[in-house]
Design a protein around this motif. Sequence first.
Motif, short mmCIF file in Angstrom:
data_model
loop_
_atom_site.label_atom_id
_atom_site.label_comp_id
_atom_site.label_asym_id
_atom_site.label_seq_id
_atom_site.Cartn_x
_atom_site.Cartn_y
_atom_site.Cartn_z
N VAL A 63 -18.94 -7.97 29.77
CA VAL A 63 -17.94 -7.74 30.81
C VAL A 63 -18.48 -6.70 31.77
CG1 VAL A 63 -15.62 -6.85 31.34
CG2 VAL A 63 -15.98 -8.29 29.33
N GLU A 64 -18.38 -7.02 33.07
CA GLU A 64 -18.86 -6.09 34.11
C GLU A 64 -17.87 -6.11 35.26
OE1 GLU A 64 -22.53 -5.76 37.33
OE2 GLU A 64 -22.60 -7.23 35.70
N ARG A 65 -17.44 -4.96 35.70
CA ARG A 65 -16.52 -4.88 36.85
C ARG A 65 -17.32 -5.03 38.14
NH1 ARG A 65 -12.01 -0.23 35.42
NH2 ARG A 65 -12.36 -0.20 33.17
N THR A 66 -16.80 -5.85 39.06
CA THR A 66 -17.50 -6.10 40.32
C THR A 66 -17.16 -5.08 41.40
OG1 THR A 66 -15.77 -7.53 41.24
CG2 THR A 66 -17.44 -8.56 39.80
N GLY A 67 -16.06 -4.33 41.20
CA GLY A 67 -15.62 -3.37 42.20
C GLY A 67 -14.59 -3.92 43.17
N THR A 68 -14.32 -5.23 43.10
CA THR A 68 -13.32 -5.86 43.98
C THR A 68 -11.94 -5.74 43.35
OG1 THR A 68 -14.99 -7.44 44.71
CG2 THR A 68 -12.69 -7.98 45.18
N VAL A 69 -10.94 -5.42 44.18
CA VAL A 69 -9.56 -5.23 43.71
C VAL A 69 -8.64 -6.17 44.48
CG1 VAL A 69 -7.64 -3.60 43.57
CG2 VAL A 69 -9.97 -2.83 43.09
N ASP A 70 -7.68 -6.76 43.78
CA ASP A 70 -6.66 -7.61 44.41
C ASP A 70 -5.31 -7.19 43.83
OD1 ASP A 70 -4.95 -9.48 45.40
OD2 ASP A 70 -6.19 -11.22 44.90
N LEU A 71 -4.52 -6.48 44.64
CA LEU A 71 -3.25 -5.95 44.17
C LEU A 71 -2.20 -7.03 43.94
CD1 LEU A 71 -2.99 -2.74 46.39
CD2 LEU A 71 -3.85 -2.96 44.05
N GLU A 72 -2.48 -8.27 44.36
CA GLU A 72 -1.53 -9.37 44.18
C GLU A 72 -1.66 -10.05 42.82
OE1 GLU A 72 0.86 -9.96 46.41
OE2 GLU A 72 0.03 -8.24 47.49
N VAL A 73 -2.65 -9.66 42.04
CA VAL A 73 -2.84 -10.27 40.73
C VAL A 73 -1.66 -9.93 39.83
CG1 VAL A 73 -4.30 -10.32 38.66
CG2 VAL A 73 -5.35 -10.20 40.93
N PRO A 74 -1.04 -10.91 39.18
CA PRO A 74 0.13 -10.62 38.35
C PRO A 74 -0.25 -9.92 37.05
CG PRO A 74 -0.46 -12.93 38.13
CD PRO A 74 -1.36 -12.36 39.21
N SER A 75 0.72 -9.27 36.46
CA SER A 75 0.53 -8.69 35.14
C SER A 75 0.69 -9.78 34.09
CB SER A 75 1.56 -7.59 34.88
OG SER A 75 2.87 -8.16 34.79
N LEU A 76 0.32 -9.46 32.86
CA LEU A 76 0.48 -10.43 31.77
C LEU A 76 1.95 -10.81 31.61
CD1 LEU A 76 -0.84 -11.96 29.36
CD2 LEU A 76 -0.28 -9.96 27.96
N ALA A 77 2.85 -9.83 31.69
CA ALA A 77 4.28 -10.11 31.52
C ALA A 77 4.78 -11.04 32.62
CB ALA A 77 5.07 -8.81 31.53
N GLU A 78 4.34 -10.81 33.86
CA GLU A 78 4.75 -11.66 34.97
C GLU A 78 4.22 -13.08 34.79
OE1 GLU A 78 4.95 -8.26 38.51
OE2 GLU A 78 3.07 -9.31 38.06
N TRP A 79 2.97 -13.20 34.36
CA TRP A 79 2.38 -14.53 34.16
C TRP A 79 3.11 -15.30 33.06
CZ3 TRP A 79 -0.48 -16.24 29.76
CH2 TRP A 79 -1.03 -17.52 29.91
N MET A 80 3.47 -14.61 31.98
CA MET A 80 4.15 -15.29 30.87
C MET A 80 5.54 -15.78 31.26
SD MET A 80 3.08 -13.15 27.45
CE MET A 80 1.53 -13.54 26.60
N GLN A 81 6.13 -15.16 32.27
CA GLN A 81 7.46 -15.58 32.74
C GLN A 81 7.39 -16.67 33.80
OE1 GLN A 81 9.25 -11.93 34.05
NE2 GLN A 81 9.34 -11.07 31.99
N THR A 82 6.18 -17.02 34.23
CA THR A 82 6.02 -18.06 35.25
C THR A 82 6.26 -19.44 34.64
OG1 THR A 82 4.38 -16.71 36.41
CG2 THR A 82 4.46 -19.05 36.95
N PRO A 83 7.08 -20.28 35.25
CA PRO A 83 7.33 -21.62 34.70
C PRO A 83 6.04 -22.44 34.64
CG PRO A 83 8.95 -21.07 36.40
CD PRO A 83 7.88 -20.01 36.46
N ASP A 84 5.90 -23.22 33.57
CA ASP A 84 4.75 -24.10 33.40
C ASP A 84 5.06 -25.42 34.10
OD1 ASP A 84 2.62 -25.65 32.62
OD2 ASP A 84 2.65 -24.99 30.54
N ASN A 85 4.38 -25.69 35.20
CA ASN A 85 4.66 -26.87 36.01
C ASN A 85 3.76 -28.06 35.68
OD1 ASN A 85 6.75 -25.59 37.48
ND2 ASN A 85 5.20 -24.57 38.77
N ARG A 86 3.01 -27.98 34.59
CA ARG A 86 2.14 -29.09 34.23
C ARG A 86 2.97 -30.30 33.77
NH1 ARG A 86 -1.79 -26.41 29.91
NH2 ARG A 86 0.23 -25.50 29.29
N GLU A 87 2.42 -31.48 33.95
CA GLU A 87 3.10 -32.69 33.52
C GLU A 87 3.15 -32.72 31.99
OE1 GLU A 87 2.86 -37.57 34.14
OE2 GLU A 87 1.35 -36.23 35.04
N THR A 88 4.29 -33.08 31.46
CA THR A 88 4.48 -33.04 30.01
C THR A 88 4.91 -34.39 29.46
OG1 THR A 88 6.81 -32.37 30.19
CG2 THR A 88 5.15 -30.62 30.13
#
Length: 301
Positions: free
Chosen positions: A199-224
Motif C-alpha cells: 500500500v502506498e499513498r499517492t498524495g491525491t485527496v478527494d473529499l467527496e469519497v464516502p465513508s464506509l458507513a455511508e457506502w453501506m447505506q447506499t442502495p444496491d441497484n444491481r439487477e437481482t
Amino acid sequence: MNERRLIMMRIIDSRKKFTARELAERFNVSVRTIQRDLDYLQQIGFPLYSEQGAHGGYRALENRILPPLQLTRSEALGLFLLLEILEKVPDFPFDAIRSHLAVQYYGSLPSDVQTNIDQMRSHISFRMIQLYEPAPWTTEILEAAITKQEIRIAYRSAKREKEHKLYPFGIYFENDYWYMPARNEDKVLLFRVDRIQNVERTGTVDLEVPSLAEWMQTPDNRETAEVLLRFSSFGARLAKDDPIFYTVTDGHWSGPVPLEELPFTARKLIRFGPDVQVLSPPPLRDMVLQLLRDSMDQYKE
C-alpha cells in the motif's frame, strides 16, 4: 489529580491553542491557578508546549499521552473481557493498544482488581476458528480512508498480481477476514486485505469519497433474481449459523440475490448437500447441479 486538571487534559489538544486566561475564564479560577495546573501537567509528563506572543498559547503535542481511564471495578473487568476478544481479531488496526492495555494499564490497577482479572481469565474463554492470512495493511488503509487519500496497491488475485489506484472507504471484518471496499475510477470494488501485497499513498485527496458507513447505506441497484430455497429440518439448523441464510423460516429462505453473485451463492449451497433444494430461479438450480456433477466426476474411475 483534581477534576479540573483531568478536564483540562481532555480539552487541550493539538488542533487549537488555549491561553491561560481563556482556561481561567472557563473554570472560573485565577490565571495563576491555571498556570499552576499547567505546570503540574507538564511535570507529570503531559506533553504541553507554549507559544509566546500576541497569538500564542498552550497546545498539546500531536502524539501526546491521553488522560488515564477512570473506571470502576466492573468497568475494568469488562474492558479486559473486550481485550480478550480483540486478541482473537488478527491484524487489528492500531494494534499497539492491546499490548498497552494488557501490560501498562493492567500494571496500574490496584492489586485486588488485578486478582479479579486473573481469576476471571481462568473462568472464561473465547474459542473462534482462526482462518488466518496476514493482513498487515489495515492501519495504513484505515488512515487513508479517514483522510480520503488515494492509495496505490499491489493486489494478488487468483490469476496474477495487479496494481490498482483507488480510494478506500474503510475496512470491515467478516468471517475471519478483513475487507476493503474502494472506489476505482467510476466503479466500486471489494478487496480482501490479506491479498494486498503493498500500500502506498499517492498524495491525491478527494473529499467527496464516502465513508464506509455511508457506502453501506447506499442502495444496491444491481439487477437481482429472487431466490427461493427449501431446507430440511437439519439444513434449517445449519442455516441458522450462516451469515446469509440465517433468516430461514419454516424450512424456507427467500430473498433477492444480484445476478453476478449467483455463482458464489451456488458454491455456498452445495455445502448443505442434500439438506437444501433450490426452488428458483432455474439458473441457480443449474449452477448447483453442475457443481454436484463436477464433484461426482472426480470419483469416477
